[in-house]
Design an enzyme around this catalytic site. Structure first.
Site, PDB file in Angstrom:
ATOM      1  N   CYS A   5       0.841  -1.190   0.000  1.00 59.68           N
ATOM      2  CA  CYS A   5       0.000   0.000   0.000  1.00 59.68           C
ATOM      3  C   CYS A   5       0.892   1.261   0.000  1.00 59.68           C
ATOM      4  CB  CYS A   5      -0.968  -0.042   1.181  1.00 59.68           C
ATOM      5  SG  CYS A   5      -2.273   1.208   1.159  1.00 59.68           S
TER       6      CYS A   5
ATOM      7  N   ASP B 255      -8.090  -3.328  -7.849  1.00 65.62           N
ATOM      8  CA  ASP B 255      -7.733  -2.334  -6.841  1.00 65.62           C
ATOM      9  C   ASP B 255      -8.158  -0.942  -7.316  1.00 65.62           C
ATOM     10  OD1 ASP B 255      -6.545  -0.593  -5.042  1.00 65.62           O
ATOM     11  OD2 ASP B 255      -4.553  -1.494  -5.166  1.00 65.62           O
TER      12      ASP B 255
ATOM     13  N   HIS C 297      -7.340  -4.590  -3.580  1.00 65.16           N
ATOM     14  CA  HIS C 297      -6.315  -3.926  -2.782  1.00 65.16           C
ATOM     15  C   HIS C 297      -6.164  -4.676  -1.462  1.00 65.16           C
ATOM     16  CE1 HIS C 297      -3.827  -0.508  -1.653  1.00 65.16           C
ATOM     17  NE2 HIS C 297      -4.424  -0.497  -0.473  1.00 65.16           N
TER      18      HIS C 297
END
Length: 246
Positions: free
Chosen positions: A126, A184, A215
């Site tokens: 991330c 995502d 994600h």
């Protein structure tokens, strides 16, 4: 190697002490060092397990608190919407230069660690994927694994939301492993294409994989976790680091 030891250190940075969690093999010897970056939530259970798992495969892993200037030492940000909003706000409150000086502090710590061979890599998920990418601007980083790295495509990291990560891609001299989830929403197709095109433009040494995944598919809590992709992806990471770091 499955056993590991861990310790907590406070590293000096230009913006104050940064709590960093260090995981390493219990066996005697010297091992490559990995700077591991968390999500916006800092050292959650999944991040601790990822760090320990990596260490158990023969690496000294240092996982810093990325918001050490903004949160009390030891803080873990929750997954609930209010807490996640706080973590996202921190992402663009912190100065871009502070992210970079933090990286240098951890890399220097690892290079001087008695259990580290001096060969260095980075990994992150991330925001941590973006920070891993930026940390690879340092010439002593020989390999970087970046999972669903947010904001690279739109220059949205740091105060002012005007980072230079794409522009500085040519500074990366090590090998990159870029892994994405096609579902995502944080890094849509046009964003992934922009990053891929820039890597090709500068002649970067990189691997690129896109999975049918959401994600945070590496986070082993919650509905987006994909254990099959977790295992496959981690094998790729271990292979990269063993090849490039020894």
């Amino acid at each position: 190697m499955t056993l590991h030891d861990e310790e907590i250190v406070e590293l000096a940075t230009p913006t104050g002490p940064m709590r960093t969690y260090v995981f390493r093999p219990r066996q005697e010897g010297r091992f490559p060092g990995i700077l591991f970056y968390s999500e916006i939530f800092q050292l959650t259970g999944p991040i601790r397990r990822l760090s320990a798992f990596l260490a158990g495969h023969g690496f000294v892993v240092a996982t810093p608190e990325i918001y050490h200037e903004l949160e009390p030492a030891g803080s873990v940000i929750g997954y609930d919407p209010e807490s996640a909003a706080r973590g996202n706000a921190h992402k663009t409150t912190k100065e871009l230069s502070s992210y970079d000086s933090d990286a240098r502090a951890v890399l220097d710590f690892l290079a001087g660690h008695p259990a580290c061979s001096g060969k260095l890599g980075t990994m992150g998920v991330c925001i941590g994927g973006h920070l891993s990418y930026r940390a690879a601007f340092n010439p002593d980083v020989l390999a970087a694994a970046c999972f669903y790295a947010t904001d690279i495509h739109k220059g949205g990291l740091g105060k002012g939301m005007n980072d230079d990560s794409l522009k500085r891609t040519s500074d990366i001299k090590g090998e990159l492993l870029m892994i994405w989830g096609r579902q995502d929403p944080h890094v849509p197709l046009e964003g992934r294409n922009a990053i891929h095109a820039r890597l090709e433009e500068v002649g970067a040494n990189f691997q690129w994989l896109e999975f049918n995944a959401a994600h945070a598919f590496m986070r082993d809590e919650g509905p987006r976790f994909d254990p099959s992709l977790w295992r496959h992806s981690f094998n790729l990471v271990i292979e990269l680091f063993h090849q490039r770091l020894g």
